[in-house]
Design a protein around this motif. Structure first.
Motif, PDB file in Angstrom:
ATOM      1  N   LEU A 106      27.753   2.263 -30.812  1.00  0.00           N
ATOM      2  CA  LEU A 106      29.206   2.407 -30.815  1.00  0.00           C
ATOM      3  C   LEU A 106      29.547   3.769 -31.417  1.00  0.00           C
ATOM      4  CD1 LEU A 106      29.949  -1.148 -32.231  1.00  0.00           C
ATOM      5  CD2 LEU A 106      30.372  -0.425 -29.871  1.00  0.00           C
ATOM      6  N   LEU A 107      30.094   4.666 -30.609  1.00  0.00           N
ATOM      7  CA  LEU A 107      30.317   6.050 -31.016  1.00  0.00           C
ATOM      8  C   LEU A 107      31.799   6.299 -31.265  1.00  0.00           C
ATOM      9  CD1 LEU A 107      27.542   6.032 -29.556  1.00  0.00           C
ATOM     10  CD2 LEU A 107      28.135   8.238 -28.574  1.00  0.00           C
ATOM     11  N   ALA A 108      32.121   6.912 -32.415  1.00  0.00           N
ATOM     12  CA  ALA A 108      33.524   7.205 -32.701  1.00  0.00           C
ATOM     13  C   ALA A 108      33.647   8.356 -33.683  1.00  0.00           C
ATOM     14  CB  ALA A 108      34.235   5.974 -33.264  1.00  0.00           C
ATOM     15  N   GLY A 109      34.635   9.205 -33.440  1.00  0.00           N
ATOM     16  CA  GLY A 109      35.054  10.178 -34.436  1.00  0.00           C
ATOM     17  C   GLY A 109      36.090   9.531 -35.329  1.00  0.00           C
ATOM     18  N   LEU A 110      36.079   9.891 -36.620  1.00  0.00           N
ATOM     19  CA  LEU A 110      36.995   9.263 -37.563  1.00  0.00           C
ATOM     20  C   LEU A 110      38.205  10.150 -37.835  1.00  0.00           C
ATOM     21  CD1 LEU A 110      34.746   7.495 -40.197  1.00  0.00           C
ATOM     22  CD2 LEU A 110      35.454   6.767 -37.923  1.00  0.00           C
ATOM     23  N   PRO A 120      34.453  -0.381 -36.936  1.00  0.00           N
ATOM     24  CA  PRO A 120      34.060  -1.540 -37.751  1.00  0.00           C
ATOM     25  C   PRO A 120      34.397  -2.874 -37.095  1.00  0.00           C
ATOM     26  CG  PRO A 120      35.937  -0.399 -38.730  1.00  0.00           C
ATOM     27  CD  PRO A 120      35.467   0.447 -37.601  1.00  0.00           C
ATOM     28  N   PHE A 121      35.496  -2.927 -36.330  1.00  0.00           N
ATOM     29  CA  PHE A 121      35.876  -4.183 -35.669  1.00  0.00           C
ATOM     30  C   PHE A 121      34.781  -4.650 -34.717  1.00  0.00           C
ATOM     31  CE2 PHE A 121      37.708  -6.420 -32.045  1.00  0.00           C
ATOM     32  CZ  PHE A 121      38.433  -7.435 -32.666  1.00  0.00           C
ATOM     33  N   LEU A 122      34.351  -3.788 -33.811  1.00  0.00           N
ATOM     34  CA  LEU A 122      33.338  -4.179 -32.833  1.00  0.00           C
ATOM     35  C   LEU A 122      31.965  -4.350 -33.472  1.00  0.00           C
ATOM     36  CD1 LEU A 122      34.237  -2.152 -29.624  1.00  0.00           C
ATOM     37  CD2 LEU A 122      34.260  -4.623 -29.923  1.00  0.00           C
ATOM     38  N   SER A 123      31.644  -3.542 -34.473  1.00  0.00           N
ATOM     39  CA  SER A 123      30.358  -3.698 -35.166  1.00  0.00           C
ATOM     40  C   SER A 123      30.268  -5.090 -35.772  1.00  0.00           C
ATOM     41  CB  SER A 123      30.212  -2.641 -36.267  1.00  0.00           C
ATOM     42  OG  SER A 123      30.192  -1.339 -35.732  1.00  0.00           O
ATOM     43  N   ARG A 124      31.340  -5.518 -36.403  1.00  0.00           N
ATOM     44  CA  ARG A 124      31.352  -6.830 -37.057  1.00  0.00           C
ATOM     45  C   ARG A 124      31.281  -7.950 -36.019  1.00  0.00           C
ATOM     46  NH1 ARG A 124      35.619  -5.915 -39.549  1.00  0.00           N
ATOM     47  NH2 ARG A 124      34.704  -5.101 -41.462  1.00  0.00           N
ATOM     48  N   ALA A 133      24.257  -4.127 -33.036  1.00  0.00           N
ATOM     49  CA  ALA A 133      25.299  -3.103 -32.961  1.00  0.00           C
ATOM     50  C   ALA A 133      24.951  -1.975 -33.916  1.00  0.00           C
ATOM     51  CB  ALA A 133      26.652  -3.703 -33.321  1.00  0.00           C
ATOM     52  N   ILE A 134      24.937  -0.742 -33.400  1.00  0.00           N
ATOM     53  CA  ILE A 134      24.618   0.426 -34.217  1.00  0.00           C
ATOM     54  C   ILE A 134      25.820   1.362 -34.203  1.00  0.00           C
ATOM     55  CG2 ILE A 134      23.049   2.383 -34.564  1.00  0.00           C
ATOM     56  CD1 ILE A 134      20.907   0.803 -33.044  1.00  0.00           C
ATOM     57  N   PRO A 135      26.634   1.363 -35.268  1.00  0.00           N
ATOM     58  CA  PRO A 135      27.759   2.288 -35.311  1.00  0.00           C
ATOM     59  C   PRO A 135      27.290   3.724 -35.513  1.00  0.00           C
ATOM     60  CG  PRO A 135      27.658   0.978 -37.324  1.00  0.00           C
ATOM     61  CD  PRO A 135      26.584   0.465 -36.418  1.00  0.00           C
ATOM     62  N   VAL A 136      27.864   4.631 -34.740  1.00  0.00           N
ATOM     63  CA  VAL A 136      27.581   6.062 -34.848  1.00  0.00           C
ATOM     64  C   VAL A 136      28.901   6.744 -35.174  1.00  0.00           C
ATOM     65  CG1 VAL A 136      26.763   8.142 -33.678  1.00  0.00           C
ATOM     66  CG2 VAL A 136      25.692   5.921 -33.183  1.00  0.00           C
ATOM     67  N   VAL A 137      28.999   7.348 -36.346  1.00  0.00           N
ATOM     68  CA  VAL A 137      30.264   7.868 -36.825  1.00  0.00           C
ATOM     69  C   VAL A 137      30.187   9.383 -36.991  1.00  0.00           C
ATOM     70  CG1 VAL A 137      29.583   7.271 -39.191  1.00  0.00           C
ATOM     71  CG2 VAL A 137      31.952   7.736 -38.689  1.00  0.00           C
ATOM     72  N   PHE A 138      31.194  10.074 -36.452  1.00  0.00           N
ATOM     73  CA  PHE A 138      31.324  11.517 -36.629  1.00  0.00           C
ATOM     74  C   PHE A 138      32.315  11.754 -37.764  1.00  0.00           C
ATOM     75  CE2 PHE A 138      30.868  11.163 -31.816  1.00  0.00           C
ATOM     76  CZ  PHE A 138      29.480  11.259 -31.858  1.00  0.00           C
ATOM     77  N   LEU A 139      31.825  12.282 -38.888  1.00  0.00           N
ATOM     78  CA  LEU A 139      32.674  12.526 -40.048  1.00  0.00           C
ATOM     79  C   LEU A 139      33.410  13.850 -39.873  1.00  0.00           C
ATOM     80  CD1 LEU A 139      30.184  11.492 -42.898  1.00  0.00           C
ATOM     81  CD2 LEU A 139      31.890  10.070 -41.732  1.00  0.00           C
ATOM     82  N   GLY A 166      26.615  -2.838 -44.270  1.00  0.00           N
ATOM     83  CA  GLY A 166      25.180  -2.590 -44.326  1.00  0.00           C
ATOM     84  C   GLY A 166      24.585  -2.447 -42.939  1.00  0.00           C
ATOM     85  N   GLY A 167      23.263  -2.598 -42.844  1.00  0.00           N
ATOM     86  CA  GLY A 167      22.595  -2.453 -41.561  1.00  0.00           C
ATOM     87  C   GLY A 167      22.410  -0.992 -41.191  1.00  0.00           C
ATOM     88  N   LEU A 168      22.083  -0.753 -39.926  1.00  0.00           N
ATOM     89  CA  LEU A 168      21.801   0.595 -39.451  1.00  0.00           C
ATOM     90  C   LEU A 168      23.112   1.304 -39.118  1.00  0.00           C
ATOM     91  CD1 LEU A 168      19.833   2.789 -38.664  1.00  0.00           C
ATOM     92  CD2 LEU A 168      19.465   1.631 -36.474  1.00  0.00           C
ATOM     93  N   LEU A 169      23.343   2.428 -39.780  1.00  0.00           N
ATOM     94  CA  LEU A 169      24.546   3.237 -39.593  1.00  0.00           C
ATOM     95  C   LEU A 169      24.121   4.689 -39.404  1.00  0.00           C
ATOM     96  CD1 LEU A 169      27.602   3.900 -39.724  1.00  0.00           C
ATOM     97  CD2 LEU A 169      27.388   3.889 -42.230  1.00  0.00           C
TER      98      LEU A 169
END
Length: 342
Positions: A106-110, A120-124, A133-139, A166-169
């Motif tokens: 799950l890829l998203a810019g913040l 976080p909604f879809l990850s949960r 589910a592996i969230p990928v976040v662009f800070l 927690g988990g893989l982020l």
């Protein structure tokens, strides 16, 4: 002896994509487009947005427009709450599309509303199913947060949610891209997405393709259950100095991080017929040098029939210290990722 119907069923199962990459919001959709341009065979792509114009301009074939009733395709205006209402309304359709996959990136810019709320909604929601589910976040760059308090609140709320899960982020800090500051801006983001491409393809290759010592999806899930907040790194180095692949992977990371004393590591090495037991020993020794003695150390290897000049390492490191990602929102980049603290 297996009948033809069994063989056909197995072939159909093997041909069905078990991995998806999903772009959430504008930056997430653009990142998925770049991944497709670089080539991710066998991986399903999807874009989700609340902005109809941006969604239609995304070069991703499968699309979902959320919030049509309330937002009317005009985007969220940075409002996480309205996106969460749209996500609840569209939850059944989102999960119907994503549940069939074993792994979903799950890829998203913040900073904006759509990616910040959906990540976080879809990850949960997906973690309540069998899907990894592996969230990928662009800070964001620091300047984006210094000049916009609403944007900072969105980012901090999302990061706090993800760290608590927690988990893989996979967190990629745009501030670390300043090492490429002489490049045009669009090229800088392509460099980031090329690095993400190496992370995604390496993890998929590790769990989907057989190895002499395999690390499959079940092994990865079992490792993550007891590893706390984890991250993913990838690196390559010449076979003559295989121990340096660990430093290479840490140096290329787009997140400065430290590990707690209860660190863990899942390591997979990929090399040619010239990769020896000595090669493995050198890499594992280097891992211990950087992590101390991990509480868990799982490793796998894949040896190709022909000699290769480089050895490639894919590593899932667990036990990130609390607030690791939150701290990256304010800390200045340090170049290569520092020694992992004990």
């Amino acid at each position: 002896m297996k009948d033809d119907s069994s063989v056909a069923a197995w072939a159909a199962l093997a041909a069905t994509p078990s991995v998806a990459v999903v772009g959430l919001g504008g930056a997430g959709g653009e990142a998925v487009h770049d991944l497709l341009s670089l080539g991710i065979p066998g991986v399903h792509a999807l874009a989700v947005n609340t902005d109809a114009k941006h969604l239609m301009g995304t070069g991703v074939e499968e699309k979902i427009l959320l919030g049509q009733r309330e937002l009317k395709g005009r985007g969220s205006g940075g409002d996480r709450a309205v996106v969460l209402r749209a996500a609840e309304d569209g939850k059944e359709e989102l999960l119907r599309r994503l549940r069939p996959f074993e792994i979903v990136f799950l890829l998203a810019g913040l900073g904006g509303g759509t990616g910040s709320a959906l990540l976080p909604f879809l990850s949960r929601e997906l973690r309540e199913t069998e899907t990894l589910a592996i969230p990928v976040v662009f800070l964001p760059f620091h300047v984006e947060l210094d000049s916009n308090s609403g944007r900072r609140e969105n980012v901090e709320a999302t990061v706090d949610d993800l760290e608590a899960m927690g988990g893989l982020l996979v967190a990629l800090a745009n501030e670390k891209l300043r090492r490429f500051q002489s490049l045009p801006i669009h090229r800088v983001f392509q460099v980031r997405n090329a690095y993400l491409h190496s992370l995604v393809t390496s993890l998929v290759d590790m769990v989907e393709n057989p190895s002499q010592i395999s690390v499959d999806l079940s092994s990865l899930k079992n490792h993550l259950r007891s590893s706390g907040l984890s991250t993913l790194i990838v690196g390559e180095y010449h076979i003559s100095e295989p121990e340096r692949v660990v430093h290479a992977a840490l140096s290329e990371s787009l997140l400065d991080f430290h590990l707690s004393p209860r660190a863990s590591a899942l390591i997979h090495l990929d090399g040619g017929s010239n990769m020896t037991l000595g090669t493995l020993d050198q890499v594992l020794y280097a891992v211990r040098q950087r992590l101390g003695e991990p509480e868990q150390l799982v490793f796998g290897t894949r040896v190709h029939p022909e000699p290769r000049e480089v050895v490639r390492m894919t590593a899932v490191l667990g036990g990130l210290k609390p607030r690791t990602v939150r701290d990256a929102l304010t800390s200045r980049p340090k170049g290569p990722t520092p020694l992992l603290a004990r």
